[in-house]
Design a protein around this motif. Structure first.
Motif, short mmCIF file in Angstrom:
data_model
loop_
_atom_site.label_atom_id
_atom_site.label_comp_id
_atom_site.label_asym_id
_atom_site.label_seq_id
_atom_site.Cartn_x
_atom_site.Cartn_y
_atom_site.Cartn_z
N GLU A 235 1.62 -18.43 3.00
CA GLU A 235 2.47 -19.16 2.06
C GLU A 235 1.81 -20.45 1.59
OE1 GLU A 235 7.05 -20.95 1.76
OE2 GLU A 235 6.35 -19.95 3.59
N ALA A 236 1.21 -21.17 2.53
CA ALA A 236 0.54 -22.43 2.17
C ALA A 236 -0.65 -22.19 1.24
CB ALA A 236 0.09 -23.15 3.42
N LEU A 237 -1.31 -21.03 1.40
CA LEU A 237 -2.49 -20.71 0.60
C LEU A 237 -2.16 -19.92 -0.66
CD1 LEU A 237 -4.82 -19.74 3.58
CD2 LEU A 237 -4.98 -21.81 2.19
N HIS A 238 -0.87 -19.62 -0.84
CA HIS A 238 -0.39 -18.94 -2.05
C HIS A 238 -0.98 -17.54 -2.20
CE1 HIS A 238 1.24 -22.87 -3.06
NE2 HIS A 238 0.02 -23.39 -3.02
N VAL A 239 -1.07 -16.84 -1.09
CA VAL A 239 -1.50 -15.44 -1.11
C VAL A 239 -0.56 -14.66 -0.19
CG1 VAL A 239 -3.93 -15.94 -1.56
CG2 VAL A 239 -3.13 -15.75 0.81
N SER A 240 -0.60 -13.35 -0.31
CA SER A 240 0.21 -12.53 0.59
C SER A 240 -0.47 -12.43 1.95
CB SER A 240 0.41 -11.14 0.01
OG SER A 240 -0.82 -10.42 0.01
N VAL A 241 0.30 -12.09 2.97
CA VAL A 241 -0.26 -11.90 4.30
C VAL A 241 -1.32 -10.81 4.26
CG1 VAL A 241 0.24 -11.06 6.64
CG2 VAL A 241 1.75 -12.74 5.56
N ARG A 242 -1.05 -9.74 3.55
CA ARG A 242 -2.00 -8.63 3.48
C ARG A 242 -3.31 -9.06 2.81
NH1 ARG A 242 -0.49 -2.41 1.91
NH2 ARG A 242 -2.55 -1.52 2.33
N THR A 243 -3.21 -9.86 1.74
CA THR A 243 -4.42 -10.35 1.08
C THR A 243 -5.22 -11.24 2.02
OG1 THR A 243 -3.46 -10.23 -1.14
CG2 THR A 243 -5.28 -11.79 -0.82
N LEU A 244 -4.53 -12.11 2.75
CA LEU A 244 -5.22 -13.00 3.68
C LEU A 244 -5.94 -12.19 4.76
CD1 LEU A 244 -5.60 -16.06 4.23
CD2 LEU A 244 -3.65 -15.90 5.79
N GLN A 245 -5.28 -11.19 5.29
CA GLN A 245 -5.89 -10.35 6.32
C GLN A 245 -7.10 -9.60 5.77
OE1 GLN A 245 -2.34 -8.14 7.26
NE2 GLN A 245 -1.90 -9.38 9.08
N ARG A 246 -6.99 -9.10 4.54
CA ARG A 246 -8.10 -8.36 3.94
C ARG A 246 -9.30 -9.27 3.71
NH1 ARG A 246 -9.71 -8.25 -1.05
NH2 ARG A 246 -7.77 -9.14 -1.87
N LEU A 247 -9.06 -10.47 3.18
CA LEU A 247 -10.15 -11.40 2.92
C LEU A 247 -10.85 -11.81 4.21
CD1 LEU A 247 -8.53 -13.70 0.20
CD2 LEU A 247 -10.46 -12.14 -0.13
N PHE A 248 -10.09 -12.04 5.27
CA PHE A 248 -10.70 -12.46 6.52
C PHE A 248 -11.51 -11.33 7.15
CE2 PHE A 248 -8.98 -16.64 8.22
CZ PHE A 248 -8.68 -17.13 6.96
N ALA A 249 -11.05 -10.11 7.03
CA ALA A 249 -11.83 -8.99 7.56
C ALA A 249 -13.12 -8.82 6.77
CB ALA A 249 -11.00 -7.70 7.49
N GLU A 250 -13.06 -8.98 5.47
CA GLU A 250 -14.23 -8.78 4.61
C GLU A 250 -15.24 -9.91 4.75
OE1 GLU A 250 -16.52 -6.75 1.75
OE2 GLU A 250 -14.60 -6.09 2.56
#
Length: 259
Positions: free
Chosen positions: A181-196
Motif C-alpha cells: 500500500e505504501a509503495l502503491h502496488v499490489s501485493v502480487r506485483t510486489l512479490q513478483r518484482l522481488f522474486a525477479e
C-alpha cells in the motif's frame, strides 16, 4: 578494525580476528553495485563468522575460485582459519538482475562459481585481485572487469532498489500488505518484482530488517526491554520476537546479548 556492518553477529569477537574496509563504486557501476568490501583475517584457532545477510547478491573474489552468492535467507556462516582475504562486490538490491540468466530468486541460498555466469575470464581476474593486499589495488581489476561486462541500466531495477530501501527503513511497515500500500502496488506485483529482481520475498526482507534491529540493540551492551522492542518492531508479543530470533540465530536474544 573497520566497521563490520549491520547484520554481523558477535561483532566484538569477529572484530578481533577480521578487518573490513569498504569502497564505493565508480559512477558507471553505481546503478548496479552498492559497495566493494575487503575482509582480511588472522586467527590462531578456527573461527566461525556469522551474518544475518541482507537482500543483496555478492560476487566474491576468493580462493580457490570466485563465487556468486545469492541472497542467503538463513544464517550465513563461514569458517575462518589461519590468514586470508577476500574481496566482495555487493550488488544493489535488484542490481544483479541484468547479470543473471534468469530471476534472481533462482540464486537464493546458493553459491555458484562465477565462471558459470561471467565466463572463464573471471578466474583470471580472481588471481589478479588476490595477488594484491591493498583494498584500492584489489578493487581496480574487479571494477575494470565489471565495466567490460556492463549491461544497459534497467529502470525497473532502480525502482525495486528504492522499494527495498523504503520497506527496510520505514519503522512503521511490518506487513507485506502495508508495504504494498505504501509503495502503491499490489501485493502480487510486489512479490513478483522481488522474486525477479531481489532474490527474496518482501516478507523475508521485512522480517530480516527487524532481526537486524534486534541484533543491533543487543550488541549495544546495555539492558534491552525485549517486550518494548517487540512492540517497536511490530511483533505480536515478546514471545514472537524470541521465537523468530532464536529460529534464525540459534540462541535467544537475551542469551545473544550476554555472549
Amino acid at each position: 578494525m573497520g566497521d563490520l556492518g549491520r547484520g554481523v553477529l558477535y561483532p566484538r569477537e569477529q572484530g578481533a580476528v577480521a578487518n573490513v574496509e569498504r569502497r564505493t563504486p565508480g559512477e558507471a557501476l553505481a546503478p548496479f553495485v552498492e559497495s566493494y568490501w575487503h575482509v582480511q583475517w588472522r586467527t590462531e584457532e578456527p573461527f566461525e563468522t556469522k551474518v544475518l545477510s541482507h537482500p543483496n547478491v555478492h560476487l566474491v573474489f576468493e580462493e580457490p575460485v570466485p563465487l556468486v552468492y545469492g541472497v542467503d535467507r538463513r544464517l550465513f556462516v563461514r569458517r575462518l582459519e589461519g590468514r586470508g582475504q577476500v574481496l566482495g562486490v555487493k550488488f544493489r538490491p535488484g542490481g544483479f538482475r541484468s547479470f543473471a540468466p534468469g530471476p534472481v530468486i533462482e540464486l537464493a541460498d546458493r553459491r555458484i562459481p562465477a565462471a558459470d555466469l561471467f565466463g572463464p575470464e573471471v578466474d583470471d581476474v580472481n588471481r589478479a585481485v588476490l595477488r594484491r593486499s591493498d583494498t584500492d589495488a584489489m578493487v581496480g581489476p574487479a571494477e575494470e572487469f565489471l565495466l567490460r561486462h556492463l549491461p544497459d541500466p534497467d529502470p525497473v531495477a532502480g525502482e525495486v532498489a528504492a522499494m527495498v530501501d523504503a520497506i527496510t527503513t520505514d519503522p512503521a511497515l511490518f506487513r507485506v500488505g502495508q508495504a504494498a500500500e505504501a509503495l502503491h502496488v499490489s501485493v502480487r506485483t510486489l512479490q513478483r518484482l522481488f522474486a525477479e529482481y531481489v532474490g527474496a520475498s518482501p516478507k523475508w526482507v521485512l522480517r530480516r530488517a527487524r532481526l537486524h534491529e534486534a541484533a543491533a540493540r543487543a550488541d549495544q551492551g546495555v539492558p534491552v526491554d525485549w517486550a518494548n522492542l517487540a512492540d517497536d518492531l511490530g511483533y505480536s508479543d515478546q514471545s514472537h520476537l524470541i521465537r523468530d530470533f532464536t529460529a534464525t540465530v540459534g540462541v535467544s536474544p537475551a542469551k545473544y546479548a550476554r555472549a
